[in-house]
Design a protein around this motif. Structure first.
Motif, mmCIF file in Angstrom:
data_model
loop_
_atom_site.group_PDB
_atom_site.id
_atom_site.type_symbol
_atom_site.label_atom_id
_atom_site.label_comp_id
_atom_site.label_asym_id
_atom_site.label_seq_id
_atom_site.Cartn_x
_atom_site.Cartn_y
_atom_site.Cartn_z
ATOM 1 N N GLY A 159 0.761 -1.344 0.478
ATOM 2 C CA GLY A 159 -0.109 -0.149 -0.078
ATOM 3 C C GLY A 159 0.990 1.599 -0.077
ATOM 4 N N ASP A 160 0.232 2.845 0.444
ATOM 5 C CA ASP A 160 0.860 3.555 0.212
ATOM 6 C C ASP A 160 0.550 4.185 1.663
ATOM 7 O OD1 ASP A 160 0.991 4.144 -2.765
ATOM 8 O OD2 ASP A 160 -1.214 3.696 -2.606
ATOM 9 N N THR A 161 1.318 5.217 2.133
ATOM 10 C CA THR A 161 1.315 6.427 3.376
ATOM 11 C C THR A 161 0.060 7.169 3.261
ATOM 12 O OG1 THR A 161 4.190 6.136 4.097
ATOM 13 C CG2 THR A 161 2.509 7.638 4.852
ATOM 14 N N LEU A 162 -0.872 7.397 4.064
ATOM 15 C CA LEU A 162 -1.926 7.666 4.663
ATOM 16 C C LEU A 162 -1.575 8.219 5.729
ATOM 17 C CD1 LEU A 162 -4.684 8.460 3.686
ATOM 18 C CD2 LEU A 162 -5.389 6.677 4.933
ATOM 19 N N ILE B 71 1.390 3.860 7.478
ATOM 20 C CA ILE B 71 1.384 3.368 5.972
ATOM 21 C C ILE B 71 1.630 2.152 5.591
ATOM 22 C CG2 ILE B 71 4.228 4.467 7.388
ATOM 23 C CD1 ILE B 71 5.687 1.237 7.979
ATOM 24 N N ASN B 72 1.577 1.325 4.205
ATOM 25 C CA ASN B 72 1.232 0.350 4.119
ATOM 26 C C ASN B 72 -0.607 -0.190 4.094
ATOM 27 O OD1 ASN B 72 1.614 -2.134 2.429
ATOM 28 N ND2 ASN B 72 2.640 -3.396 3.831
ATOM 29 N N VAL B 73 -1.068 0.973 3.733
ATOM 30 C CA VAL B 73 -2.529 1.128 3.757
ATOM 31 C C VAL B 73 -3.176 0.956 2.161
ATOM 32 C CG1 VAL B 73 -4.201 2.890 4.346
ATOM 33 C CG2 VAL B 73 -2.371 2.893 5.682
ATOM 34 N N VAL B 74 -3.583 0.262 2.068
ATOM 35 C CA VAL B 74 -4.766 -0.004 0.731
ATOM 36 C C VAL B 74 -6.387 0.092 0.921
ATOM 37 C CG1 VAL B 74 -3.511 -2.042 -0.410
ATOM 38 C CG2 VAL B 74 -5.367 -2.005 1.599
ATOM 39 N N LYS B 75 -7.257 0.724 0.359
ATOM 40 C CA LYS B 75 -8.700 0.617 0.490
ATOM 41 C C LYS B 75 -9.293 -0.885 -0.431
ATOM 42 C CE LYS B 75 -9.100 3.982 -3.771
ATOM 43 N NZ LYS B 75 -9.672 5.064 -4.415
ATOM 44 N N ALA B 76 -9.785 -1.317 0.516
ATOM 45 C CA ALA B 76 -10.261 -2.788 0.093
ATOM 46 C C ALA B 76 -11.927 -2.866 -0.201
ATOM 47 C CB ALA B 76 -10.016 -3.655 1.339
ATOM 48 N N SER C 31 -2.211 -1.825 -9.525
ATOM 49 C CA SER C 31 -0.095 -2.413 -9.137
ATOM 50 C C SER C 31 -0.186 -0.022 -8.978
ATOM 51 C CB SER C 31 0.387 -2.015 -10.497
ATOM 52 O OG SER C 31 -0.517 -1.224 -11.719
ATOM 53 N N VAL C 32 -1.626 0.195 -9.520
ATOM 54 C CA VAL C 32 -1.558 1.924 -9.109
ATOM 55 C C VAL C 32 -2.474 2.339 -7.905
ATOM 56 C CG1 VAL C 32 -1.854 4.262 -10.486
ATOM 57 C CG2 VAL C 32 -1.051 1.675 -11.342
ATOM 58 N N ALA C 33 -2.152 3.615 -7.396
ATOM 59 C CA ALA C 33 -3.334 4.174 -7.044
ATOM 60 C C ALA C 33 -4.081 4.757 -7.415
ATOM 61 C CB ALA C 33 -2.736 5.186 -6.117
ATOM 62 N N PRO D 277 -17.775 13.766 -0.262
ATOM 63 C CA PRO D 277 -16.673 12.247 -0.046
ATOM 64 C C PRO D 277 -15.673 12.374 0.567
ATOM 65 C CG PRO D 277 -17.364 13.440 -2.263
ATOM 66 C CD PRO D 277 -17.674 13.977 -1.594
ATOM 67 N N LYS D 278 -15.270 11.517 0.822
ATOM 68 C CA LYS D 278 -14.451 11.997 0.912
ATOM 69 C C LYS D 278 -13.555 10.354 0.932
ATOM 70 C CE LYS D 278 -12.051 12.232 6.218
ATOM 71 N NZ LYS D 278 -12.223 12.747 7.861
ATOM 72 N N THR D 279 -12.564 10.589 0.304
ATOM 73 C CA THR D 279 -11.901 9.527 -0.700
ATOM 74 C C THR D 279 -10.620 9.777 -0.892
ATOM 75 O OG1 THR D 279 -12.071 10.715 -2.918
ATOM 76 C CG2 THR D 279 -13.989 9.265 -2.256
ATOM 77 N N TYR D 280 -9.758 8.387 -0.521
ATOM 78 C CA TYR D 280 -8.100 9.015 -0.566
ATOM 79 C C TYR D 280 -7.725 7.831 -2.096
ATOM 80 C CZ TYR D 280 -9.946 9.265 3.871
ATOM 81 O OH TYR D 280 -10.446 9.872 5.461
#
Length: 137
Positions: free
Chosen positions: A68-71, A79-84, A106-108, A119-122
């Protein structure tokens, strides 16, 4: 003759058993495995069951793998966050420890087409969950 026949049958069985074991590789599943914490939810849809859930991955079979990515969320850096997508309903609780099998983009990406006014999106990679359950780490 009966004894020779028995030995011959035994040798044939042993041969086939041994030859079937050659060139076999360990099973490699067509998905990744990890565990982590549910840290939040995107707010994009009027139907809450369609929103992504945010998971911080804290362990995987490959400890140095960064899926994942940093959030930063509510002042806390993850760190290492994904949206599931596909997380079991019983696990959709902030703070829940989860173990899951998944495939990842493979891409955020940012979520678009929201049906709520604010909306609150990431912008995170999407983990499509195949199996999930409570983790005991």
């Amino acid at each position: 003759m009966n004894k020779i026949h028995s030995i011959l049958v035994l040798l044939v069985v042993v041969y086939f058993a041994m030859s079937s074991c050659n060139n076999k590789y360990p099973f490699k599943p067509p998905y990744k495995m990890a565990s982590g914490y549910v840290i939040g939810r995107e707010n994009c849809n009027e139907d809450l069951s369609k929103d992504y859930w945010l998971i911080e991955i804290v362990s995987s079979p490959s400890p140095i793998k960064q899926y994942g990515d940093t959030l930063t969320l509510n002042g806390v850096k993850y760190i290492n966050v994904v949206k599931a997508t596909g997380l079991s309903e019983s696990l959709k609780v902030v703070g829940e420890k989860v173990g899951f099998d998944f495939n990842i983009t493979s891409v955020a990406t940012s979520t678009s087409g929201c049906s709520v006014d604010t909306p609150k999106t990431y912008k995170l990679k999407v983990a499509s969950i195949i199996n999930s359950g409570r983790a005991l780490f």
